[in-house]
Design an enzyme around this catalytic site. Structure first.
Site, PDB file in Angstrom:
ATOM      1  CB  SER A  34       5.199  -8.174  18.961  1.00  0.00           C
ATOM      2  OG  SER A  34       5.879  -6.928  18.770  1.00  0.00           O
ATOM      3  CB  ILE A  40       7.441 -18.423  10.627  1.00  0.00           C
ATOM      4  CG1 ILE A  40       7.360 -17.151  10.106  1.00  0.00           C
ATOM      5  CG2 ILE A  40       8.459 -19.569   9.887  1.00  0.00           C
ATOM      6  CD1 ILE A  40       6.715 -17.422   8.533  1.00  0.00           C
ATOM      7  CG  ASP A 169       0.111  -8.213  24.931  1.00  0.00           C
ATOM      8  OD1 ASP A 169       0.915  -7.568  25.287  1.00  0.00           O
ATOM      9  OD2 ASP A 169      -0.186  -8.453  23.735  1.00  0.00           O
ATOM     10  CB  ILE A 170      -4.656  -5.498  29.382  1.00  0.00           C
ATOM     11  CG1 ILE A 170      -3.853  -4.931  30.470  1.00  0.00           C
ATOM     12  CG2 ILE A 170      -6.062  -5.601  29.834  1.00  0.00           C
ATOM     13  CD1 ILE A 170      -4.087  -3.363  30.604  1.00  0.00           C
ATOM     14  CD  GLU A 171      -4.732  -6.031  24.306  1.00  0.00           C
ATOM     15  OE1 GLU A 171      -4.430  -5.548  25.440  1.00  0.00           O
ATOM     16  OE2 GLU A 171      -4.302  -5.251  23.073  1.00  0.00           O
ATOM     17  CE  LYS A 209      22.469 -10.882  30.644  1.00  0.00           C
ATOM     18  NZ  LYS A 209      23.839 -11.221  31.557  1.00  0.00           N
ATOM     19  CB  CYS A 405      -7.515  -6.584  -6.770  1.00  0.00           C
ATOM     20  SG  CYS A 405      -9.340  -6.555  -6.156  1.00  0.00           S
ATOM     21  CD  GLU A 429     -11.111   2.383  -4.756  1.00  0.00           C
ATOM     22  OE1 GLU A 429     -10.719   1.547  -5.650  1.00  0.00           O
ATOM     23  OE2 GLU A 429     -10.790   2.229  -3.616  1.00  0.00           O
ATOM     24  CG  HIS A 535      -6.666 -10.535  -3.993  1.00  0.00           C
ATOM     25  ND1 HIS A 535      -5.641  -9.426  -4.347  1.00  0.00           N
ATOM     26  CD2 HIS A 535      -7.888  -9.743  -3.738  1.00  0.00           C
ATOM     27  CE1 HIS A 535      -6.184  -8.316  -4.035  1.00  0.00           C
ATOM     28  NE2 HIS A 535      -7.558  -8.425  -3.777  1.00  0.00           N
ATOM     29  CD  GLU A 537      -2.850 -11.626  -4.311  1.00  0.00           C
ATOM     30  OE1 GLU A 537      -2.876 -12.047  -5.391  1.00  0.00           O
ATOM     31  OE2 GLU A 537      -3.189 -10.461  -3.773  1.00  0.00           O
TER      32      GLU A 537
HETATM   33  N1  GLN Z   1     -10.051  -0.678  -4.159  1.00  0.00           N
HETATM   34  C1  GLN Z   1     -10.567  -1.763  -5.427  1.00  0.00           C
HETATM   35  C2  GLN Z   1     -11.815  -2.194  -5.170  1.00  0.00           C
HETATM   36  O1  GLN Z   1     -12.401  -2.048  -4.081  1.00  0.00           O
HETATM   37  C3  GLN Z   1      -9.600  -2.838  -5.515  1.00  0.00           C
HETATM   38  C4  GLN Z   1      -9.345  -3.587  -4.174  1.00  0.00           C
HETATM   39  C5  GLN Z   1      -8.358  -4.641  -4.002  1.00  0.00           C
HETATM   40  O2  GLN Z   1      -7.282  -4.333  -4.764  1.00  0.00           O
HETATM   41  N2  GLN Z   1      -8.348  -5.405  -3.278  1.00  0.00           N
HETATM   42  O3  GLN Z   1     -12.680  -2.697  -5.840  1.00  0.00           O
END
Ligand code: GLN
Length: 564
Positions: A34, A40, A169-171, A209, A405, A429, A535, A537
């Site tokens: 793996s 990629i 892999d079996i699955e 090899k 976040c 939280e 997010h 990103e």
């Molecule tokens: N734990 C936080 C929430 O649930 C932030 C989650 C995160 O950063 N993706 O709101």
């Protein structure tokens, strides 16, 4: 639950009927080991096909039994990637999106858990009444139906299907069987099977090899499949005679046995495969297509990347999943692309948030050397005080900060504790024992969320629109007032604090119009201290950095130049 027509087993014939679009399929399997970089490779092949003016879609078939990767922690699985339509997926989906600069959908991430759920739900509804429910045809039909649906919904010319795990892999066996059936149903010139395997090096004899590769192809053949192309991963150059040998023993044409060495950057892979090995032409032979990709965008990308290597900009990434290389993959990639955009190479320092909880930790010295600080997302209370300490440092010292976040929630909690002079303020939280009065929650459950809720797929997930307020850093970054970004969280800013915090200079610069909930916050008068409940990103692409990251990098460079 409303049944989707496509899930119907009555549609057995349906499930196998052609999409009518003449879609081609490229299947990618892996052998020997793996973590070879199959994702990629799949993404790079997609980039090449796109450069050859093909409309591309991706599908990852993950043989594990989780319905999605959202219930796995990053130690298990690396980053959980999120699509616009709110699927929690494997991080390879992120690679695919970045390499082809397109947004994918939940149809891109199929797990054995989803497939079995469909089959078992059908069985309970009596859809197979009278019959014995079996792997073949019921499970294989459901898998094929997902592949056909991906072709149909995406209207792609080529669907690239990567099978997770390793042959043997079996699955994974039932997925390979579904592919075998689909290949034979579609007939010639519609599919190409690429198998990636590892060619290990023996230190003692200083030899590469090929036997493990040969055995992995034997394993593939046991599934009734014969690869058309082999990608031979090795950590050094593979001599010609060994490539000849792989070709002979594995029954793959010599020009379709392609060595896949480790390159300087993953974004060099498409150029390498196309320019050194003419992969589009070779694949085109199996797909019945004449493909002539224009790789100029990738060449330009490489040029910019190379130019940027000489100018380093140190950026801190303060998190807690630091031992897992891929836990913050999209964040890492987003920082990197933003830096390249400003002709710099991001020197990303991974800083353990728990260590920052001790004021004497040497990691503080590392943090102080950085030109900008990113605090990414996360779950649970471990390490949050360290992340807040980093946010406080950024705020009081004028160091550019981007909170994603959880990183945004902590930035606000720290701000509130400071300006409202109440160190007990927190997020719901972190009040695991429920000892605090709810008025202490600066961040709390969003409407519809509660403790008793099932854990899988129940967060606020996927794309939501956000209204960006004029005259803010966020507006400077985006240059427009309506944006859409992807979410994955359970908690929200508590609007009861809004007026009090605004008075002290916290700006609510992005709002979810339908609910009034805060999506972007920033600190007034700071060079760049911005937190996003979403997010960003996930939408950054190597040749198109995300505006929020680009603005952050710009601020970090300005501070760096200013001697911070
Ligand atoms: N734990 C936080 C929430 O649930 C932030 C989650 C995160 O950063 N993706 O709101």
């Amino acid at each position: 639950m409303k049944r989707r027509a496509e899930d119907s087993p009555a549609g057995r014939e349906n499930s196998c009927e052609k999409s009518g679009l003449e879609t081609r399929f490229i299947f990618i399997t892996g052998g020997v080991s793996s973590s070879l970089g199959k994702g990629i490779a799949a993404a790079s092949i997609g980039a090449i096909m796109k450069a050859a003016r093909q409309r591309v879609f991706f599908q990852k078939l993950d043989p594990y039994l989780n319905v999605d990767s959202g219930t796995m922690n990053p130690f298990q699985h690396g980053e959980v990637f999120v699509t616009d339509d709110g699927a929690e997926t494997d991080l390879d989906i992120g690679h695919y999106e970045r390499f082809v600069n397109e947004s994918l959908t939940r149809m891109s991430s199929i797990t054995a858990g989803q497939v079995f759920r469909t089959v078992l739900d059908n069985e309970r509804r009596g859809e197979y009444l009278g019959g014995t429910v079996q792997y073949i045809p019921h499970v294989t039909d459901t898998i094929k139906e997902r592949m056909h649906r991906a072709a149909k919904e995406s209207k792609a010319d080529i669907v690239i299907v990567e099978v997770g795990g390793t042959v043997g892999d079996i699955e994974g066996a039932v997925f390979l069987e579904a592919i075998r059936q689909l290949r034979s149903e579609l007939g010639p010139n519609r599919t190409c099977h690429v198998h990636m395997g590892f060619v290990p090096h023996m230190e003692a004899s200083d030899e590469l090899k090929t036997k493990p590769m040969q055995h992995s192809v034997i394993k593939v053949r046991e599934s009734g499949l014969q690869p058309d192309m082999i990608l031979a991963r090795a950590d050094r150059a593979i001599p010609m005679e060994l490539l000849d040998k792989i070709s002979l023993f594995c029954g793959v044409r010599r020009d379709a046995v392609i060595p896949a060495p480790t390159l300087h950057s993953i974004y060099d892979v498409p150029l390498y495969l196309e320019q050194e090995h003419h992969i589009a032409e070779v694949m085109g032979r199996y797909l019945g297509l004449t493909l002539a990709p224009d790789m100029s965008e990738w060449e330009e990308g490489r040029r910019l990347h190379e130019e940027a290597q000489e100018h380093l900009i140190p950026i801190a990434l303060v998190g807690k999943y630091l031992h897992v290389k891929d836990a913050y993959l999209s964040v890492y990639e987003a920082i990197r692309s933003a830096a390249v955009h400003h002709n710099h190479k991001a020197d990303i320092m991974l800083i353990d948030s728990e260590e920052l909880e001790s004021a004497g930790s040497p990691l503080w010295e590392d943090l102080k050397r950085c030109a900008g600080i990113v605090v990414p997302g996360g779950f649970g209370s471990r390490g949050v005080e360290g992340k807040m300490a980093a946010a406080r440092f950024a705020r009081t010292q004028g160091v550019p900060y981007l909170g994603l976040c959880l990183g945004a929630q902590l930035m606000v909690i720290d701000f509130a504790r400071d300006v409202l002079k109440d160190g007990t303020l927190t997020s719901q939280e972190f009040d695991e024992k429920k000892i605090l009065d709810p008025s202490k929650y600066v961040v709390h459950f969003l409407p519809g969320q509660h403790e008793g809720k099932e854990k899988g797929g129940t967060l606020r997930l996927g794309a939501y629109t956000c209204a960006v307020q004029a005259g803010t850093k966020a507006f400077e970054a985006y240059g427009r007032s309506e944006i859409s970004e992807r979410h994955r969280h359970r908690y929200e800013f508590n609007n009861d604090f809004r007026v009090r915090l605004e008075k002290h200079g916290l700006v609510f610069s992005g709002i979810w119009p339908e609910t009034g909930l805060a999506e972007i916050v920033e600190v007034e008068g700071h060079p760049f201290m911005v937190g996003t409940q979403f997010h960003p990103e996930f939408k950054s692409r190597p040749h198109h950095p995300h505006p929020m990251f680009a603005k952050f990098a710009e601020a970090a460079l300005a501070c760096h130049a200013g001697g911070l």
